[in-house]
Design a protein around this motif. Structure first.
Motif, PDB file in Angstrom:
ATOM      1  N   LEU A 143      34.196 -14.916  32.086  1.00 38.36           N
ATOM      2  CA  LEU A 143      35.236 -14.263  32.882  1.00 38.36           C
ATOM      3  C   LEU A 143      35.039 -14.537  34.380  1.00 38.36           C
ATOM      4  CD1 LEU A 143      37.777 -12.565  32.660  1.00 38.36           C
ATOM      5  CD2 LEU A 143      36.368 -10.517  32.754  1.00 38.36           C
ATOM      6  N   ILE A 144      35.134 -15.813  34.728  1.00 38.37           N
ATOM      7  CA  ILE A 144      34.925 -16.254  36.107  1.00 38.37           C
ATOM      8  C   ILE A 144      36.230 -16.850  36.623  1.00 38.37           C
ATOM      9  CG2 ILE A 144      33.623 -17.801  37.613  1.00 38.37           C
ATOM     10  CD1 ILE A 144      31.386 -17.644  35.379  1.00 38.37           C
ATOM     11  N   PRO A 145      36.876 -16.228  37.593  1.00 37.76           N
ATOM     12  CA  PRO A 145      38.168 -16.723  38.080  1.00 37.76           C
ATOM     13  C   PRO A 145      38.012 -17.956  38.957  1.00 37.76           C
ATOM     14  CG  PRO A 145      37.463 -14.863  39.401  1.00 37.76           C
ATOM     15  CD  PRO A 145      36.442 -15.011  38.300  1.00 37.76           C
ATOM     16  N   GLU A 146      39.111 -18.694  39.102  1.00 40.23           N
ATOM     17  CA  GLU A 146      39.117 -19.924  39.883  1.00 40.23           C
ATOM     18  C   GLU A 146      40.231 -19.877  40.925  1.00 40.23           C
ATOM     19  OE1 GLU A 146      38.271 -23.573  41.423  1.00 40.23           O
ATOM     20  OE2 GLU A 146      37.058 -22.472  39.966  1.00 40.23           O
ATOM     21  N   SER A 147      39.956 -20.465  42.094  1.00 40.84           N
ATOM     22  CA  SER A 147      40.934 -20.542  43.178  1.00 40.84           C
ATOM     23  C   SER A 147      42.251 -21.128  42.688  1.00 40.84           C
ATOM     24  CB  SER A 147      40.414 -21.434  44.308  1.00 40.84           C
ATOM     25  OG  SER A 147      39.181 -21.011  44.805  1.00 40.84           O
ATOM     26  N   GLY A 148      43.353 -20.456  43.013  1.00 37.29           N
ATOM     27  CA  GLY A 148      44.663 -20.986  42.703  1.00 37.29           C
ATOM     28  C   GLY A 148      45.079 -20.839  41.258  1.00 37.29           C
ATOM     29  N   LEU A 149      44.188 -20.361  40.405  1.00 36.08           N
ATOM     30  CA  LEU A 149      44.532 -20.104  39.009  1.00 36.08           C
ATOM     31  C   LEU A 149      44.565 -18.596  38.795  1.00 36.08           C
ATOM     32  CD1 LEU A 149      42.392 -22.892  37.281  1.00 36.08           C
ATOM     33  CD2 LEU A 149      44.806 -22.956  37.918  1.00 36.08           C
ATOM     34  N   GLU A 150      43.420 -18.000  38.500  1.00 30.32           N
ATOM     35  CA  GLU A 150      43.369 -16.535  38.405  1.00 30.32           C
ATOM     36  C   GLU A 150      43.347 -15.869  39.774  1.00 30.32           C
ATOM     37  OE1 GLU A 150      42.041 -18.441  34.819  1.00 30.32           O
ATOM     38  OE2 GLU A 150      41.065 -18.523  36.773  1.00 30.32           O
TER      39      GLU A 150
END
Length: 255
Positions: A143-150
């Motif tokens: 559950l690690i978000p990414e720039s421009g996605l989550e």
């Protein structure tokens, strides 16, 4: 496993006597440990309203201070940093080094990714090969978000996006842009919305609306196999949910 070159990242050299102090007053994490030793800190830049604008690594290694940032948010972030610079003795310039990341034993000079051990290490100016690692699978699993996605500029909030769990925010460092809103959210009894991991069966596109009992419940993001990252209203995510043709259920993290 050898490292691979991250072609979607940019590096900016930060120079001038006020460089670290300048960043300390802007970002969500405490970068002062970099005054005295090499290291890497993950942090976010927020709007005055506390909304996410960008995230990046602040790195000191080999006597240099620099920023490692996704190209998805690089240009607007550079404009904002330049606007905040005012009369501070800070210069920001492109840095012509490769960004290399990998799993397993880290080469000399590499630094551990501060977000989660599963993300391995990051190195700068090292030799690297073509992409081989399924980073999305790792991100979904942990559950690690990414720039421009989550992580959506002018929309996401740090605490809804897991920054506290992933070591991207410090509540003792003092003031920074957006700090007041973030602190208020920290001291609420509970967050009403946030990123979660879900199990998923069936087809649904990235960005699909999630519903529960016919009511809007959130948004579907990165998928890997039968799991995905989603942003949901917690009060509507306790049972079966739907997105497109897919059926979803919460899949709690074991950690």
């Amino acid at each position: 496993m050898p490292g691979e070159i991250a072609t979607d990242r940019r590096l900016w050299d930060i120079s001038g006597k006020d460089g670290l102090h300048f960043l300390q007053g802007l970002v969500s994490n405490d970068v002062r440990p970099l005054e005295t030793s090499d290291g890497i800190v993950w942090a976010a830049l927020l709007s005055p309203q506390g909304k996410y604008l960008a995230d990046f690594f602040v790195v000191r290694t080999g006597g240099r201070l620099f920023i490692d940032i996704s190209e998805r948010v690089a240009e607007p972030t550079l404009r904002r940093l330049t606007m905040y610079r005012l009369r501070a003795d800070v210069q920001i310039a492109p840095l012509d080094l490769s960004v290399v990341r990998g799993l397993g034993e880290a080469p000399a000079g590499a630094l551990p990714d501060p977000r989660h051990p599963a993300l391995g290490w990051r190195g700068y100016g090292l030799d690297g090969g073509a992409p081989e690692v399924d980073w999305d699978a790792i991100r979904v699993a942990h559950l690690i978000p990414e720039s421009g996605l989550e992580l959506i500029p002018d929309d996401s909030y740090l605490l809804e996006s897991g920054f506290e769990r992933l070591h991207g925010v410090d509540f003792r460092k003092g003031c920074y842009v957006g700090q007041e809103v973030t602190a208020r959210m920290k001291h609420k009894t509970e967050l009403r919305k946030g990123l979660v991991r879900v199990s998923i069966s069936g087809e649904a596109p990235f960005g699909a609306e999630i519903t529960a009992d016919g009511k809007p419940a959130g948004t579907l993001f990165t998928r890997s196999g039968d799991r995905a990252i989603a942003h949901v209203r917690h009060d509507r995510a306790e049972g079966e949910m739907r997105a497109g043709e897919a059926i979803l259920h919460l899949d709690p993290l074991a950690e």
